[in-house]
Design an enzyme around this catalytic site. Structure first.
Site, mmCIF file in Angstrom:
data_model
loop_
_atom_site.group_PDB
_atom_site.id
_atom_site.type_symbol
_atom_site.label_atom_id
_atom_site.label_comp_id
_atom_site.label_asym_id
_atom_site.label_seq_id
_atom_site.Cartn_x
_atom_site.Cartn_y
_atom_site.Cartn_z
ATOM 1 N N CYS A 90 -47.277 19.607 -52.028
ATOM 2 C CA CYS A 90 -47.578 19.869 -50.906
ATOM 3 C C CYS A 90 -47.013 21.713 -51.271
ATOM 4 O O CYS A 90 -47.435 22.603 -50.130
ATOM 5 C CB CYS A 90 -45.791 19.694 -50.402
ATOM 6 N N HIS A 91 -47.108 22.251 -51.857
ATOM 7 C CA HIS A 91 -46.828 23.589 -51.751
ATOM 8 C C HIS A 91 -47.824 24.464 -52.692
ATOM 9 O O HIS A 91 -47.730 25.446 -52.597
ATOM 10 C CB HIS A 91 -45.592 24.325 -52.198
ATOM 11 N N CYS A 125 -35.539 19.012 -51.366
ATOM 12 C CA CYS A 125 -37.624 18.545 -51.029
ATOM 13 C C CYS A 125 -37.184 17.523 -52.062
ATOM 14 O O CYS A 125 -37.997 16.062 -51.900
ATOM 15 C CB CYS A 125 -38.042 19.513 -51.487
ATOM 16 N N CYS A 188 -12.195 38.963 -56.801
ATOM 17 C CA CYS A 188 -13.189 39.934 -57.361
ATOM 18 C C CYS A 188 -13.656 40.955 -57.390
ATOM 19 O O CYS A 188 -14.118 41.942 -57.817
ATOM 20 C CB CYS A 188 -14.973 39.282 -56.868
ATOM 21 N N CYS A 191 -12.218 43.858 -59.949
ATOM 22 C CA CYS A 191 -12.726 43.900 -61.362
ATOM 23 C C CYS A 191 -14.389 44.664 -60.963
ATOM 24 O O CYS A 191 -14.984 45.674 -61.078
ATOM 25 C CB CYS A 191 -13.350 42.515 -62.162
ATOM 26 N N CYS A 233 -16.257 34.089 -64.669
ATOM 27 C CA CYS A 233 -15.163 34.784 -63.445
ATOM 28 C C CYS A 233 -14.050 34.411 -63.651
ATOM 29 O O CYS A 233 -13.044 34.952 -63.799
ATOM 30 C CB CYS A 233 -15.897 35.982 -62.955
HETATM 31 C C1 HEC Z 1 -10.829 39.874 -64.573
HETATM 32 C C2 HEC Z 1 -12.066 41.205 -64.265
HETATM 33 C C3 HEC Z 1 -13.094 39.726 -62.859
HETATM 34 C C4 HEC Z 1 -12.783 39.189 -61.820
HETATM 35 C C5 HEC Z 1 -11.098 39.410 -61.606
HETATM 36 C C6 HEC Z 1 -14.193 39.100 -61.491
HETATM 37 N N1 HEC Z 1 -14.966 39.118 -62.088
HETATM 38 FE FE1 HEC Z 1 -17.225 38.667 -62.369
HETATM 39 N N2 HEC Z 1 -17.392 39.604 -64.186
HETATM 40 C C7 HEC Z 1 -17.072 39.676 -65.245
HETATM 41 C C8 HEC Z 1 -17.224 40.401 -65.896
HETATM 42 C C9 HEC Z 1 -16.647 41.062 -67.558
HETATM 43 C C10 HEC Z 1 -18.780 39.842 -66.175
HETATM 44 C C11 HEC Z 1 -19.575 40.609 -67.412
HETATM 45 C C12 HEC Z 1 -20.444 41.626 -67.288
HETATM 46 C C13 HEC Z 1 -20.780 42.104 -66.142
HETATM 47 O O1 HEC Z 1 -22.002 41.865 -65.699
HETATM 48 O O2 HEC Z 1 -20.180 42.358 -64.465
HETATM 49 C C14 HEC Z 1 -18.921 39.481 -64.684
HETATM 50 C C15 HEC Z 1 -20.093 38.785 -64.412
HETATM 51 C C16 HEC Z 1 -20.573 38.942 -63.301
HETATM 52 C C17 HEC Z 1 -21.468 38.788 -61.973
HETATM 53 C C18 HEC Z 1 -23.170 38.592 -62.981
HETATM 54 C C19 HEC Z 1 -23.322 40.367 -62.539
HETATM 55 C C20 HEC Z 1 -24.624 40.068 -63.727
HETATM 56 O O3 HEC Z 1 -25.047 41.036 -63.441
HETATM 57 O O4 HEC Z 1 -24.720 39.277 -64.762
HETATM 58 C C21 HEC Z 1 -20.986 38.604 -60.864
HETATM 59 C C22 HEC Z 1 -22.083 38.091 -59.601
HETATM 60 C C23 HEC Z 1 -19.996 38.203 -60.736
HETATM 61 N N3 HEC Z 1 -18.901 38.847 -62.354
HETATM 62 C C24 HEC Z 1 -19.580 37.880 -60.036
HETATM 63 C C25 HEC Z 1 -17.950 37.905 -59.424
HETATM 64 C C26 HEC Z 1 -17.360 37.206 -58.064
HETATM 65 C C27 HEC Z 1 -17.897 36.675 -57.434
HETATM 66 C C28 HEC Z 1 -15.997 37.288 -59.164
HETATM 67 C C29 HEC Z 1 -14.704 36.716 -58.259
HETATM 68 C C30 HEC Z 1 -14.707 35.144 -57.340
HETATM 69 C C31 HEC Z 1 -15.752 37.689 -60.088
HETATM 70 N N4 HEC Z 1 -16.901 38.038 -60.646
HETATM 71 C C32 HEC Z 1 -13.876 37.890 -60.371
HETATM 72 C C33 HEC Z 1 -15.237 39.994 -65.188
HETATM 73 C C34 HEC Z 1 -14.916 40.302 -63.937
HETATM 74 C C1 HEC Z 2 -43.732 16.430 -49.106
HETATM 75 C C2 HEC Z 2 -44.010 17.351 -49.340
HETATM 76 C C3 HEC Z 2 -42.404 18.186 -50.285
HETATM 77 C C4 HEC Z 2 -42.648 17.955 -51.218
HETATM 78 C C5 HEC Z 2 -43.459 17.137 -52.694
HETATM 79 C C6 HEC Z 2 -42.193 18.903 -51.275
HETATM 80 N N1 HEC Z 2 -41.633 19.731 -50.658
HETATM 81 FE FE1 HEC Z 2 -40.822 22.037 -51.715
HETATM 82 N N2 HEC Z 2 -40.654 21.825 -48.930
HETATM 83 C C7 HEC Z 2 -41.249 21.686 -48.048
HETATM 84 C C8 HEC Z 2 -41.879 21.458 -47.008
HETATM 85 C C9 HEC Z 2 -42.315 20.731 -45.474
HETATM 86 C C10 HEC Z 2 -40.086 22.646 -46.908
HETATM 87 C C11 HEC Z 2 -40.240 23.842 -45.469
HETATM 88 C C12 HEC Z 2 -38.671 22.392 -44.930
HETATM 89 C C13 HEC Z 2 -38.110 22.911 -43.705
HETATM 90 O O1 HEC Z 2 -38.514 25.153 -44.214
HETATM 91 O O2 HEC Z 2 -36.656 22.696 -43.297
HETATM 92 C C14 HEC Z 2 -40.189 23.100 -48.071
HETATM 93 C C15 HEC Z 2 -39.346 24.222 -48.445
HETATM 94 C C16 HEC Z 2 -39.349 24.501 -49.566
HETATM 95 C C17 HEC Z 2 -38.172 25.474 -50.134
HETATM 96 C C18 HEC Z 2 -38.022 26.555 -49.678
HETATM 97 C C19 HEC Z 2 -39.368 27.202 -49.423
HETATM 98 C C20 HEC Z 2 -39.192 28.061 -48.333
HETATM 99 O O3 HEC Z 2 -39.845 29.332 -47.972
HETATM 100 O O4 HEC Z 2 -37.676 29.222 -48.160
HETATM 101 C C21 HEC Z 2 -38.319 25.167 -51.626
HETATM 102 C C22 HEC Z 2 -38.050 26.546 -52.707
HETATM 103 C C23 HEC Z 2 -38.923 24.309 -52.129
HETATM 104 N N3 HEC Z 2 -39.191 23.769 -51.033
HETATM 105 C C24 HEC Z 2 -39.034 23.476 -53.847
HETATM 106 C C25 HEC Z 2 -39.433 22.632 -54.087
HETATM 107 C C26 HEC Z 2 -39.856 22.175 -55.165
HETATM 108 C C27 HEC Z 2 -39.142 22.887 -56.222
HETATM 109 C C28 HEC Z 2 -40.286 20.649 -55.157
HETATM 110 C C29 HEC Z 2 -40.731 20.004 -55.889
HETATM 111 C C30 HEC Z 2 -39.525 19.450 -56.922
HETATM 112 C C31 HEC Z 2 -40.485 20.697 -54.096
HETATM 113 N N4 HEC Z 2 -41.046 21.629 -52.875
HETATM 114 C C32 HEC Z 2 -41.315 18.831 -53.337
HETATM 115 C C33 HEC Z 2 -42.482 20.094 -48.727
HETATM 116 C C34 HEC Z 2 -42.403 19.586 -49.671
#
Ligand code: HEC
Ligand code: HEC
Length: 272
Positions: A90-91, A125, A188, A191, A233
Site C-alpha cells: 500500500c505504501h 494498519c 515532570c 526535573c 521517569c
Molecule cells: C526526578 C527527576 C525526573 C522527573 C520527575 C522526570 N524525569 Fe524524565 N528524565 C529524568 C532523567 C534523569 C532522564 C535521563 C537523562 C535525560 O535525558 O534527562 C530523563 C529522561 C526523560 C526523557 C528522555 C529525554 C531524552 O532526550 O532521551 C523524557 C522524554 C522525559 N524524561 C520525560 C519526562 C516526563 C514526561 C516526566 C513526567 C511524567 C518526567 N520525565 C519526569 C529525570 C526525571
Molecule cells: C491495505 C493497505 C495498507 C496496508 C497493508 C498498510 N497500510 Fe498503512 N495506511 C494505509 C492507509 C489508507 C493509510 C491512511 C489512513 C488514514 O489517513 O486514515 C495508512 C496510514 C499509515 C501511516 C500514517 C501515515 C501518515 O501520513 O500519517 C503509517 C505510519 C502507516 N500507515 C504504516 C503502515 C505500516 C508500517 C504497515 C505495515 C505493517 C502498513 N501501514 C500497512 C493503508 C495501508
C-alpha cells in the site's frame, strides 16, 4: 430599512473577522507565554550526552539502533494476513511515502478521533488493513517498524497539531506534566524545566524531549520506545506505573512534542 440590511451584514462580518483576528493573536501570545522553555533555547537530549555517545549516535554504521531500522525495512515488505499484503503493497517506497510523517505525531485520527502515536498507527494498519493481530508493545517487531518509519523523519522538525480535535488530549497532557506525583511528589516540570543541566546521581537531567525515540539506551542494551522512557521517569519518582498503550502516555507525548516544536527528529537516538 431594506437598504440597511446589507450594510449591517457587512458590519457583522467585519466585527466577526476582527474578533477572529483578535482571538487568534491572543492564542499565539498565550501559548508563547505558556512555554517554560522558549523555542530558541530548546536543547536536544543528545547535547547532554558524553562525546562518545554523541559520536555513536551520529555514526550510521556504528549506531546499534540501525539494526532495528534494518529489521524494520525487511518487515516493511513482508506480507501478512490472508490478502498477502505488506506495508509496501500500500505504501510503496517508505523513503518517499513516509518522509517527514513521524514529525507530526502524535496526531488525531480523523475517523476515530483517537490520538495515535506512530506505534498505534502501525498497529491500526495491522488490524484494520491487514486483518492480523497488532504487534505487542515494546516487541522488536513494533520497535523496528517504528524506528524504520521514524528514520525517514530524521532532521525534520517536530511539528504537531494541538488545536481542534487534538486540544483535549493536549490539555490533558499539559495537566499531567505539571502534576506532582509519586512518593517523591515531583512533577515532570520540576526535573525537566526547573533543573535541566543539573546532575541527578550519575545522569545529567536534560530538557526531556521526545525527538530521539525509539532510542537505543545503554542501560537497556536495547531499543526502547518513548513510553518505556516515560515509565523509567515514573518509576524514578516512585509513581504508579501505567500500562503500555495508556492514554496518559499519548497525551503526555503530544504535550512533549509541542514543547519540542521545531527540534529536529533524531531517531534512532542513543541514550545512556
Ligand atoms: C526526578 C527527576 C525526573 C522527573 C520527575 C522526570 N524525569 Fe524524565 N528524565 C529524568 C532523567 C534523569 C532522564 C535521563 C537523562 C535525560 O535525558 O534527562 C530523563 C529522561 C526523560 C526523557 C528522555 C529525554 C531524552 O532526550 O532521551 C523524557 C522524554 C522525559 N524524561 C520525560 C519526562 C516526563 C514526561 C516526566 C513526567 C511524567 C518526567 N520525565 C519526569 C529525570 C526525571
Ligand atoms: C491495505 C493497505 C495498507 C496496508 C497493508 C498498510 N497500510 Fe498503512 N495506511 C494505509 C492507509 C489508507 C493509510 C491512511 C489512513 C488514514 O489517513 O486514515 C495508512 C496510514 C499509515 C501511516 C500514517 C501515515 C501518515 O501520513 O500519517 C503509517 C505510519 C502507516 N500507515 C504504516 C503502515 C505500516 C508500517 C504497515 C505495515 C505493517 C502498513 N501501514 C500497512 C493503508 C495501508
Amino acid at each position: 430599512m431594506e437598504r440597511r440590511v446589507p450594510g449591517s451584514e457587512q458590519m457583522n462580518w467585519l466585527r466577526a473577522a476582527l474578533l477572529a483576528a483578535l482571538i487568534s493573536s491572543c492564542a499565539v501570545i498565550s501559548s508563547a507565554e505558556d512555554r517554560a522553555i522558549p523555542l530558541n533555547q530548546l536543547r536536544s537530549g543528545s547535547e547532554f550526552l558524553s562525546p562518545e555517545l554523541r559520536a555513536l549516535q551520529a555514526d550510521a554504521f556504528a549506531n546499534p539502533g540501525m539494526l532495528w531500522v534494518e529489521r524494520g525495512a525487511k518487515l516493511w515488505s513482508t506480507p501478512a494476513g490472508s490478502a498477502g499484503q505488506s506495508c509496501a503493497s500500500c505504501h510503496q517506497d517508505a523513503a518517499k511515502t513516509m518522509r517527514g510523517v513521524a514529525a507530526s505525531y502524535p496526531r488525531v485520527d480523523a475517523k476515530s478521533g483517537f490520538l495515535l502515536n506512530v506505534e498505534a498507527r502501525i498497529n491500526q494498519c495491522r488490524s484494520e488493513r491487514q486483518a492480523v493481530a497488532p504487534f505487542r508493545y515494546e516487541s522488536d517487531d513494533l520497535l523496528s517498524l517504528t524506528a524504520y518509519v521514524n528514520s525517514f523523519s530524521k532532521d525534520y522538525k517536530i511539528n504537531v497539531v494541538i488545536d481542534g480535535n487534538a486540544e483535549t488530549y493536549f490539555e490533558a497532557g499539559r495537566t499531567l506534566y505539571y502534576r506532582r506525583s509519586g512518593q517523591m511528589n515531583l512533577s515532570c516540570a520540576q526535573c525537566h524545566e526547573e533543573n535541566w543541566g543539573k546532575n541527578l546521581y550519575a545522569e545529567r537531567i536534560s530538557q526531556g524531549h521526545p525527538n530521539a525515540y525509539p532510542a537505543y539506551r545503554m542501560e537497556w542494551q536495547s531499543m526502547g520506545s518513548l513510553e518505556r522512557r516515560l515509565r523509567a521517569c515514573l518509576s524514578g519518582v516512585r509513581a504508579e506505573m501505567l500500562p503500555y498503550g495508556a492514554q496518559e502516555y499519548r497525551n503526555l507525548a503530544l504535550f512533549l512534542a509541542w514543547r519540542a516544536q521545531g527540534l529536529p527528529m533524531e531517531s534512532p537516538g542513543i541514550r545512556r
